[in-house]
Design an enzyme around this catalytic site. Structure first.
Site, PDB file in Angstrom:
ATOM      1  N   GLU A  42       0.908  -1.268  -0.038  1.00 57.89           N
ATOM      2  CA  GLU A  42       0.040  -0.168  -0.096  1.00 57.89           C
ATOM      3  C   GLU A  42       0.848   1.428   0.036  1.00 57.89           C
ATOM      4  OE1 GLU A  42      -3.748   2.245   2.351  1.00 57.89           O
ATOM      5  OE2 GLU A  42      -2.415   0.764   3.377  1.00 57.89           O
ATOM      6  N   GLU A  67       4.427   4.776   3.965  1.00 65.22           N
ATOM      7  CA  GLU A  67       4.363   6.186   4.136  1.00 65.22           C
ATOM      8  C   GLU A  67       5.310   7.108   4.252  1.00 65.22           C
ATOM      9  OE1 GLU A  67       2.416   9.666   4.730  1.00 65.22           O
ATOM     10  OE2 GLU A  67       1.204   7.802   4.397  1.00 65.22           O
ATOM     11  N   ASP A 119      -2.664  11.540  -3.125  1.00 65.27           N
ATOM     12  CA  ASP A 119      -2.829  12.925  -3.257  1.00 65.27           C
ATOM     13  C   ASP A 119      -3.067  13.391  -4.735  1.00 65.27           C
ATOM     14  OD1 ASP A 119      -2.394  15.758  -3.754  1.00 65.27           O
ATOM     15  OD2 ASP A 119      -0.555  15.785  -2.297  1.00 65.27           O
TER      16      ASP A 119
END
Length: 218
Positions: A42, A67, A119
């Protein structure tokens, strides 16, 4: 919306480093997990709900939650530890930017890549930064195993439309797309929502989803 800096996260990550991937060498997921199931990535895991719930539900599979924001990774890591209520072996966190994926991972590493609420980079001059821009799709093609998949979810309708246009230029087959994931119980089968997804859906916002399959030329 960027999460406010939390001073405790850096120390918390160091104290629980067994759940982090820390290396300057290219990552081979098979070397990161004891379990030899499938491997999922992910990109932009946020507070971690999606990867955590997948790891809970599908214990035979392995998940890397990536992340760029250290504070956010710390929050996600704490959520994972609290959710599992103990040790877990099929979920690892990675604090890296997505711009240099080919320098981070070995080719043909993953069965599926998830892009959840990335985003949208709404200004037209920033279109090359969108994670569904063709250059990123070409990178994912290299990172996926043969017959691998990409799953994309977004609340941003313009990013959804942009992604479909980029996919037409790519080496992926469009398996499924919808501009209203919650319009059908069939579409929601096995759906695991992210934090953003729950928030936007509760506000009445439509959720877009795309599934792609890697095409391998003989």
């Amino acid at each position: 919306m960027r999460l406010r800096n939390k001073n405790w996260t850096k120390d918390y990550i160091e104290e629980n480093s067994q759940y982090m991937i820390n290396t300057n060498e290219k990552i081979n997921p098979e070397k990161c997990f004891e379990n030899k199931g499938k491997y999922f990535l992910e990109i932009g895991c946020g507070k971690g709900q999606f990867s955590i719930q997948n790891a809970l539900k599908y214990s035979q599979n392995n998940y890397i939650a990536m992340e760029k924001e250290t504070t956010v990774i710390g929050v996600a890591l704490k959520k994972a530890i609290n959710t599992f209520e103990g040790e877990f072996k099929n979920l690892k966190f990675l604090n890296k930017f997505a711009e240099n994926l080919l320098d981070i991972f070995e080719p043909k590493s993953f069965d599926t890549i998830f892009l959840n609420f990335s985003d949208p980079w709404p200004k037209s001059k920033h279109y090359k930064k969108r994670l569904t821009y063709i250059s990123f799709l070409e990178i994912y093609h290299q990172l996926l195993k043969d017959d691998g998949y990409i799953e994309i979810k977004t609340d941003n309708d313009k990013l959804y439309e942009f992604s479909l246009e980029e996919i037409e230029k790519s080496k992926f087959e469009l398996i499924m797309n919808t501009n209203d994931l919650y319009s059908s119980e069939k579409l929601l089968e096995n759906n695991i929502p992210t934090e953003y997804e729950q928030k936007f859906h509760s506000m009445g916002k439509n959720i877009n989803k795309i599934i792609l399959k890697k095409v391998v030329n003989d």
